[in-house]
Design an enzyme around this catalytic site. Structure first.
Site, PDB file in Angstrom:
ATOM      1  N   GLU A  32       0.831  -1.207   0.000  1.00  0.00           N
ATOM      2  CA  GLU A  32       0.000   0.000   0.000  1.00  0.00           C
ATOM      3  C   GLU A  32       0.862   1.253   0.000  1.00  0.00           C
ATOM      4  O   GLU A  32       1.838   1.357   0.755  1.00  0.00           O
ATOM      5  CB  GLU A  32      -0.900  -0.011   1.240  1.00  0.00           C
ATOM      6  CG  GLU A  32      -2.302   0.438   0.996  1.00  0.00           C
ATOM      7  CD  GLU A  32      -3.069  -0.506   0.077  1.00  0.00           C
ATOM      8  OE1 GLU A  32      -3.172  -0.196  -1.142  1.00  0.00           O
ATOM      9  OE2 GLU A  32      -3.567  -1.525   0.563  1.00  0.00           O
ATOM     10  N   GLY A 123     -16.684   4.360  -2.524  1.00  0.00           N
ATOM     11  CA  GLY A 123     -16.045   4.871  -1.322  1.00  0.00           C
ATOM     12  C   GLY A 123     -15.554   3.799  -0.381  1.00  0.00           C
ATOM     13  O   GLY A 123     -15.166   4.101   0.755  1.00  0.00           O
ATOM     14  N   SER A 128     -13.462   1.263  -7.294  1.00  0.00           N
ATOM     15  CA  SER A 128     -14.620   1.403  -8.172  1.00  0.00           C
ATOM     16  C   SER A 128     -14.343   2.398  -9.294  1.00  0.00           C
ATOM     17  O   SER A 128     -14.822   2.215 -10.426  1.00  0.00           O
ATOM     18  CB  SER A 128     -15.847   1.835  -7.370  1.00  0.00           C
ATOM     19  OG  SER A 128     -15.624   3.067  -6.697  1.00  0.00           O
ATOM     20  N   ASP A 173      -4.337   0.230  -9.454  1.00  0.00           N
ATOM     21  CA  ASP A 173      -5.751  -0.121  -9.570  1.00  0.00           C
ATOM     22  C   ASP A 173      -6.139  -0.469 -10.999  1.00  0.00           C
ATOM     23  O   ASP A 173      -6.837  -1.467 -11.246  1.00  0.00           O
ATOM     24  CB  ASP A 173      -6.624   1.024  -9.055  1.00  0.00           C
ATOM     25  CG  ASP A 173      -6.501   1.220  -7.554  1.00  0.00           C
ATOM     26  OD1 ASP A 173      -5.860   0.382  -6.896  1.00  0.00           O
ATOM     27  OD2 ASP A 173      -7.048   2.222  -7.044  1.00  0.00           O
ATOM     28  N   TYR A 225      -4.433  12.214   0.299  1.00  0.00           N
ATOM     29  CA  TYR A 225      -3.630  11.287  -0.503  1.00  0.00           C
ATOM     30  C   TYR A 225      -2.508  12.058  -1.210  1.00  0.00           C
ATOM     31  O   TYR A 225      -1.343  11.634  -1.219  1.00  0.00           O
ATOM     32  CB  TYR A 225      -4.537  10.593  -1.506  1.00  0.00           C
ATOM     33  CG  TYR A 225      -3.876   9.529  -2.354  1.00  0.00           C
ATOM     34  CD1 TYR A 225      -3.984   8.189  -2.028  1.00  0.00           C
ATOM     35  CD2 TYR A 225      -3.177   9.872  -3.509  1.00  0.00           C
ATOM     36  CE1 TYR A 225      -3.408   7.199  -2.818  1.00  0.00           C
ATOM     37  CE2 TYR A 225      -2.597   8.899  -4.304  1.00  0.00           C
ATOM     38  CZ  TYR A 225      -2.717   7.566  -3.954  1.00  0.00           C
ATOM     39  OH  TYR A 225      -2.138   6.606  -4.741  1.00  0.00           O
TER      40      TYR A 225
END
Length: 387
Positions: A32, A123, A128, A173, A225
């Site tokens: 991550e 979220g 998504s 992603d 972020y």
């Protein structure tokens, strides 16, 4: 979801779609905040995702509608960054497909009518937005006869998110959505773009990987972020390396940096890359049951060194471990979203009950649960009206 999106397209646009394209969400097993540091990640695709029914247009316009959003958006494909146009919040979701269309215009893609449907919770930190980008990208390329290999298409979808949504994400992603295969995790080197498929079948070892939607939604484009990415870039500059991936002497790097915040950020990224390599080794050895300690270490590092965890995630991991889970950690960019838990199959009910009780005791909304089965990547879907 596939017949439903086709019927919704016909109702919305008064004609039949040319096809339906599907792209999954993802869970990152480990790795991550390493992707934008040129590091290593290990995601796999979920059996949840985004479907796009689409038909070609030749007027240079992209029209996007969604079963989950009330607002339809029509925009020219020939346009600049969406983020600079100041779209209101009820149109913001459409920046993802419109951004993809505008990036792909350079490769010969034109207009289209799109109808979007999803069974991915928004979220929840399950990518998504990337799934929407990738389903759109495949649809547009097929409709206009444009051939781009999957790694290249992932980079273009990432570019659309960076430039048109204003989200400085890395390539993980989109790569996961386009490249993952069933029963495998994707070992991705975010610098070179090289990837390999790593066998990952928790069920064969009597284990379940459980996704917990903490019901604390995140919005990564709101600045937190970007701040973490900026801190990493500042640390790399001070250390004289192109990216934190290049640090080989962690104690020396930490001794060089005076800012304690930057030291913590560096420590997380460097050790997280090592954890990815360790998890890959365990998976190749068939030792899925031994992943728990590495998941726990990742969560503690994200919580304490990178400061991106949130109370609901910490409570879920703590309650699950007390109830017998082998390991767990927050997933995604942080500040809300989901948690993954590695649980023996015969303890899943106990762990779910423990997490639910922990939330109820704090007055929080009941969490959602999904079994995370490594699944196939994005593809065109055969539908009843197609041969």
């Amino acid at each position: 979801m596939i017949p439903r999106v086709g019927a919704a397209f016909a109702e919305a646009f008064g004609r039949r779609a040319d096809g339906v394209w599907y792209a999954p969400g993802r869970v990152n097993l480990i790795g991550e905040h390493t992707d934008y540091n040129d590091g290593l990640v290990l995601p796999f695709a979920l059996p949840l995702g985004v479907s796009v029914a689409a038909a070609r247009r030749d007027d240079g316009v992209i029209e996007v509608r969604s079963r989950q959003a009330a607002t339809a958006v029509t925009a020219p494909v020939d346009g600049g960054p969406v983020v600079a146009e100041g779209w209101p919040s009820d149109r913001a979701w459409a920046a993802y497909p419109v951004g993809v269309a505008r990036v792909l215009r350079e490769h010969g893609v034109g207009g289209a009518s799109l109808l979007v449907d999803s069974d991915l919770p928004r979220g929840a930190g399950l990518a998504s937005s990337a799934a929407l980008e990738c389903a759109t990208a495949l649809a547009l390329c097929d409709l206009h006869g444009v051939e781009i290999d999957r790694p290249g298409l992932a980079r273009l979808a990432q570019r659309a998110e960076n430039e048109h949504v204003g989200m400085p994400s890395g390539p993980m992603d989109q790569s996961a959505s386009l490249l993952c295969t069933a029963g495998r995790a994707l070992m991705l080197d975010c610098r070179s773009g090289l990837s390999s498929q790593v066998p990952f079948d928790p069920a064969s070892g009597g284990l379940t990987l459980l996704v917990v939607d903490t019901r604390a939604p995140h919005a990564l484009a709101d600045g937190d972020y970007a701040a973490r990415r900026a801190e990493c870039e500042e640390a790399a500059k001070l250390l004289g390396v192109a990216a934190l991936r290049d640090i080989t002497d962690l104690p020396g790097a930490l001794a060089t940096l005076r800012d304690p915040v930057l030291r913590r950020r560096v420590q997380h990224v460097v050790t997280e890359n090592h954890r990815v390599e360790a998890v890959v080794g365990l998976l190749r050895a068939g030792a899925v049951a031994e992943l728990g300690a590495l998941l726990n270490a990742s969560h503690l590092s994200l919580r304490d060194q990178f400061a991106v965890s949130w109370p609901e995630a910490d409570a879920a991991v703590d309650a699950a471990l007390r109830a017998g889970a082998r390991g767990g950690r927050m997933v995604g960019g942080g500040f809300g979203g989901s948690v993954i838990l590695l649980v023996a199959a015969d303890r899943v009910g106990r762990v779910r009950d423990a997490v639910t009780a922990a939330y109820a005791g704090r007055g929080w909304a009941e969490p959602g649960f999904h079994d995370a089965v490594p699944s196939g990547g994005a593809r065109r879907v055969t539908v009843p009206w197609q041969p």
